[in-house]
Design a protein around this motif. Structure first.
Motif, short mmCIF file in Angstrom:
data_model
loop_
_atom_site.label_atom_id
_atom_site.label_comp_id
_atom_site.label_asym_id
_atom_site.label_seq_id
_atom_site.Cartn_x
_atom_site.Cartn_y
_atom_site.Cartn_z
N ALA A 79 0.83 -1.21 0.00
CA ALA A 79 0.00 0.00 0.00
C ALA A 79 0.86 1.26 0.00
CB ALA A 79 -0.93 0.00 1.21
N GLY A 80 1.99 1.22 0.72
CA GLY A 80 2.89 2.37 0.71
C GLY A 80 3.48 2.61 -0.66
N ARG A 81 3.85 1.55 -1.33
CA ARG A 81 4.41 1.68 -2.68
C ARG A 81 3.36 2.20 -3.66
NH1 ARG A 81 5.00 -2.04 -6.92
NH2 ARG A 81 6.67 -1.51 -8.36
N LEU A 82 2.14 1.69 -3.53
CA LEU A 82 1.06 2.15 -4.40
C LEU A 82 0.76 3.63 -4.18
CD1 LEU A 82 -0.89 1.06 -6.54
CD2 LEU A 82 -2.52 0.55 -4.70
N GLY A 83 0.82 4.07 -2.91
CA GLY A 83 0.61 5.48 -2.62
C GLY A 83 1.71 6.35 -3.20
N SER A 87 -2.16 7.85 -6.15
CA SER A 87 -2.82 8.86 -5.33
C SER A 87 -2.98 8.40 -3.88
CB SER A 87 -4.20 9.19 -5.91
OG SER A 87 -4.92 10.02 -5.04
N ARG A 88 -2.32 9.09 -2.96
CA ARG A 88 -2.52 8.79 -1.54
C ARG A 88 -3.94 9.16 -1.10
NH1 ARG A 88 3.05 11.12 -1.06
NH2 ARG A 88 4.41 9.30 -0.94
N ARG A 89 -4.49 10.20 -1.70
CA ARG A 89 -5.85 10.63 -1.33
C ARG A 89 -6.86 9.53 -1.63
NH1 ARG A 89 -9.79 13.30 -4.31
NH2 ARG A 89 -11.20 14.62 -3.10
N VAL A 90 -6.75 8.90 -2.80
CA VAL A 90 -7.66 7.82 -3.16
C VAL A 90 -7.51 6.65 -2.21
CG1 VAL A 90 -8.15 6.06 -4.93
CG2 VAL A 90 -7.83 8.46 -5.59
N LEU A 91 -6.26 6.31 -1.85
CA LEU A 91 -6.04 5.19 -0.94
C LEU A 91 -6.56 5.50 0.46
CD1 LEU A 91 -2.54 3.95 -2.09
CD2 LEU A 91 -4.71 2.77 -2.33
N PHE A 92 -6.47 6.75 0.89
CA PHE A 92 -7.10 7.14 2.15
C PHE A 92 -8.58 6.80 2.12
CE2 PHE A 92 -3.75 10.28 3.55
CZ PHE A 92 -3.62 9.77 4.83
N LEU A 93 -9.25 7.21 1.06
CA LEU A 93 -10.70 7.02 0.97
C LEU A 93 -11.06 5.54 0.86
CD1 LEU A 93 -11.57 10.00 -1.41
CD2 LEU A 93 -11.97 9.84 1.05
N VAL A 94 -10.27 4.77 0.11
CA VAL A 94 -10.52 3.33 0.00
C VAL A 94 -10.35 2.66 1.37
CG1 VAL A 94 -9.64 1.17 -0.96
CG2 VAL A 94 -9.92 3.17 -2.43
N GLY A 95 -9.24 2.97 2.04
CA GLY A 95 -8.97 2.37 3.35
C GLY A 95 -10.02 2.75 4.38
N VAL A 124 -6.59 -5.17 6.97
CA VAL A 124 -6.25 -4.76 5.61
C VAL A 124 -6.52 -3.27 5.42
CG1 VAL A 124 -6.87 -5.02 3.17
CG2 VAL A 124 -6.64 -7.05 4.62
N ALA A 125 -7.68 -2.81 5.90
CA ALA A 125 -8.02 -1.39 5.79
C ALA A 125 -7.00 -0.52 6.52
CB ALA A 125 -9.42 -1.15 6.36
N ALA A 126 -6.60 -0.95 7.72
CA ALA A 126 -5.60 -0.20 8.48
C ALA A 126 -4.27 -0.15 7.74
CB ALA A 126 -5.42 -0.83 9.86
N GLY A 127 -3.89 -1.27 7.12
CA GLY A 127 -2.63 -1.32 6.38
C GLY A 127 -2.64 -0.45 5.14
N ILE A 128 -3.80 -0.25 4.54
CA ILE A 128 -3.93 0.65 3.39
C ILE A 128 -3.75 2.10 3.82
CG2 ILE A 128 -5.54 1.55 1.65
CD1 ILE A 128 -6.74 -1.28 1.51
#
Length: 495
Positions: A79-83, A87-95, A124-128
Motif C-alpha cells: 500500500a505504501g508503494r502504491l501510494g 494517489s494517496r488521497r484515493v487510498l485514504f478514501l478506500v482504506g 487490511v483497511a488499516a494497512g492501506i
C-alpha cells in the motif's frame, strides 16, 4: 530532497498550499492514524466479554487481536508503494471506507467466524491507510516544520496507544458485560464517517497524472507476504500455555527461506529495469536503517509493558478493566506533551534526544517492576500510575524525534514505502515482544499456580515478563548509541 531524473516513480507535484491548508490536511491524516492505532489497543480489554458473548475459544480470541496485526502488517508495504506511485488521497478514501464497513460487520457479528473475518479485513483497511499518513506528512512539510508535524503525530499516536485500554473499558462498562464489546466497534462508525467526508473535501492531490503502467511486482508481493506470515505466525500464536504447539517455530525457518527468495527476486527485478516492491537502497542510509531498528525494538517493549501491567492489575490485584486501563492515562498525557517538545527540539539536538528518551524508558521499566513488588496492594496502582507519567515523558522523546530522523534523508517519492517499512517493523516488534513477554508471564503463572498465593504468583509473573521489556529497550539503546557514535564520526547529529 529533489528526485533524480532516472527515478521510476511518476513525477511528484509540488504541493502549493497555504500553511492553514497544509495543517488542515495534516490533521485529517493524523486522525486516520489515531483511529487505526486505537483499534489495535482498545480491543484487548474486550476479549473476556467476547469470550462470554460468543462462546469463543482461546485460539479464536487470539485471532481477534493477532489477525488484525497480521493483515495490517501484510498490506503496509504494497500500500505504501502504491501510494508513492499513484494517489494517496484515493487510498485514504478506500482504506477508510473499508474500515467503516468492517467496523460495522464487527459490531453486528453474530458469531466468532463473522467477527474474525471482519477483523482480518479491518487489518487490511488499516494497512492501506497508515502508509499514506507518513507519506503525506513527508510531502507536506520540510525542515523544522516537519519535526513539529512528526512531534504532533507522535503525541497523537501516544495518546491513542495509551488511552485505548481505558476507552475500551469505559465502553464495556457502558454497554454491559454481554454486549459492551460491540460498542468498541460501533464507536468507529460515526468517527470514520466524519473523517471520510473531511478527507474527500480537504486532502490535496499529491501526484500528477501518470501514463506509466502500474508496476505492482506481483511475485515480490507474494514472496513478501509469505515471509511476513511465516515470521509473525509463531509469535502471534504464542500464549505461554503448555498447549502451545512447538511445531509452529519451524515457520521461522520457512520465513528465512522466503526472505532470501524475496531479496533475490527484488534485486533481479530491479536489474531488469523494473520497479521492485521494496527499494533496498533506502537501507543504505544509516539514519533510516538505525531509525527502523530503534522503533522495532522500542515497539517490541512498550506495548508488552502496557499489556503486562493490565494483566497484573486485573489478575493479581483484581482491578476492573476500566480502572486498570486508567493507570496508563498519565503516560498518554505526558507523552503528548513531550512528543511536541521533542518534535521542536529534534532539529537542534538530533539523536541524543532519542537516546535520552530510551534511557528514561529503561528506568521506567525497572521502576514499574520494583513498585509492583514492594508497594502495598492498595497503593500499587497509584504508584504504577506515577511511574507511567515519567515513562510517558520519556517515551514522547523517542517516537516523534526518531520518526523525523528516520525519514530525514528519504526522497519524497519513496516516503510512503519507507514509512510503511518502519510501520511494519513496529507491527513485527509488537507481535514478537508481546509473544515473548506473555510466554514468560503465563509460563510463570502455570508453573507456580496452586503452590503460592495468587498475588505472589502474579508478582513473579509480572517481574519475569518485564525482563523481556528491559531486554528490548536495551537493544533500542544499543542501536541508538551506535547511531550516535556514527553521527559523531561523520560530524552530524541533526537531520
Amino acid at each position: 530532497m529533489p528526485e533524480e531524473r532516472t527515478s521510476p516513480h511518476p513525477p511528484t507535484r509540488d504541493i502549493e498550499l497555504s500553511s492553514r491548508h497544509r495543517w488542515r490536511a495534516y490533521w485529517i491524516a493524523v486522525s486516520v492514524a489515531a483511529l487505526t492505532i486505537l483499534d489495535l489497543t482498545k480491543v484487548n480489554v474486550a476479549l473476556p466479554s467476547i469470550e462470554a458473548a460468543l462462546n469463543a475459544g482461546p485460539t479464536e480470541l487470539q485471532l481477534v487481536v493477532s489477525g488484525y496485526i497480521l493483515t495490517f502488517g501484510l498490506v503496509l508495504v504494497p500500500a505504501g508503494r502504491l501510494g508513492d506511485m499513484r494517489s494517496r488521497r484515493v487510498l485514504f478514501l478506500v482504506g477508510l471506507s473499508l474500515f467503516l464497513v468492517t467496523s460495522l460487520a464487527c459490531a453486528l457479528a453474530p458469531n466468532t467466524t463473522m467477527l474474525l473475518t471482519a477483523r482480518l479485513l479491518q487489518g487490511v483497511a488499516a494497512g492501506i491507510q497508515m502508509p499514506q499518513v507518513l507519506g503525506l506528512v513527508q510531502q507536506l512539510f520540510q525542515g523544522k516544520e516537519r519535526g513539529r508535524a512528526f512531534g504532533l503525530f507522535g503525541a497523537t499516536i501516544g495518546i491513542a496507544t495509551a488511552l485505548g485500554p481505558t476507552l475500551g473499558g469505559l465502553l464495556i462498562a457502558l454497554g454491559g458485560p454481554t454486549d459492551g464489546w460491540r460498542l468498541i466497534f460501533w464507536i468507529n462508525i460515526p468517527l470514520v464517517a466524519i473523517v471520510i467526508v473531511l478527507a474527500a473535501w480537504l486532502l490535496p492531490s499529491t501526484r500528477t497524472k501518470s501514463h506509466r503502467a502500474l508496476d505492482l511486482d506481483p511475485v515480490g508481493v507474494v514472496l513478501f507476504g509469505l515471509t511476513i506470515v511465516a515470521l509473525m505466525w509463531p509469535f502471534l500464536f504464542t500464549t505461554g500455555s503448555p498447549d502451545d504447539d512447538p511445531r509452529r517455530w519451524w515457520l521461522l525457518v520457512a520465513s528465512v527461506v522466503f526472505a532470501a527468495a524475496f531479496v533475490f527476486w527484488e534485486r533481479r527485478y530491479a536489474d531488469r529495469g523494473r520497479m521492485p516492491l521494496m527499494p533496498f537502497s533506502i537501507f543504505s542510509l544509516a539514519s533510516y536503517r538505525n531509525g527502523v531498528l530503534i522503533s522495532t525494538a522500542y515497539f517490541s517493549a512498550v506495548p508488552a509493558m502496557f499489556l503486562l501491567g493490565t494483566l497484573f492489575l486485573q489478575g493479581g490485584l483484581g482491578l476492573e478493566p476500566v480502572f486498570a486501563g486508567m493507570v496508563t492515562i498519565g503516560f498518554a498525557v505526558a507523552s503528548a506533551g513531550s512528543s511536541w517538545i521533542g518534535g521542536n527540539l529534534v532539529a537542534r539536538l538530533g539523536r541524543p534526544l532519542v537516546v535520552a528518551g530510551i534511557l528514561g524508558m529503561v528506568a521506567t521499566a525497572g521502576a514499574l517492576a520494583l513498585v509492583a513488588l514492594i508497594t502495598p496492594p492498595e497503593w500499587t496502582p497509584w504508584a504504577m500510575a506515577a511511574v507511567m507519567v515519567f515513562g510517558g515523558f520519556a517515551g514522547g522523546l523517542v517516537i516523534s524525534p526518531n520518526q523525523t530522523l528516520t525519514l530525514a534523508d528519504i526522497p519524497v517519492s519513496s516516503g510512503g514505502v519507507a514509512g510503511s517499512v518502519g510501520q511494519l517493523g513496529q507491527r513485527i516488534g509488537t507481535a514478537v515482544g508481546t509473544a515473548i513477554a506473555l510466554a514468560l508471564f503465563y509460563a510463570t503463572v502455570y508453573r507456580e499456580q496452586g503452590d503460592r498465593d495468587t498475588l505472589v504468583v502474579f508478582h513473579d509473573a509480572y517481574a519475569t515478563g518485564m525482563i523481556a521489556v528491559g531486554v528490548f529497550l536495551g537493544l533500542a539503546l544499543i542501536v541508538g548509541v551506535a547511531d550516535l557514535a556514527g553521527r559523531a564520526r561523520n560530524g552530524s547529529q541533526t537531520p
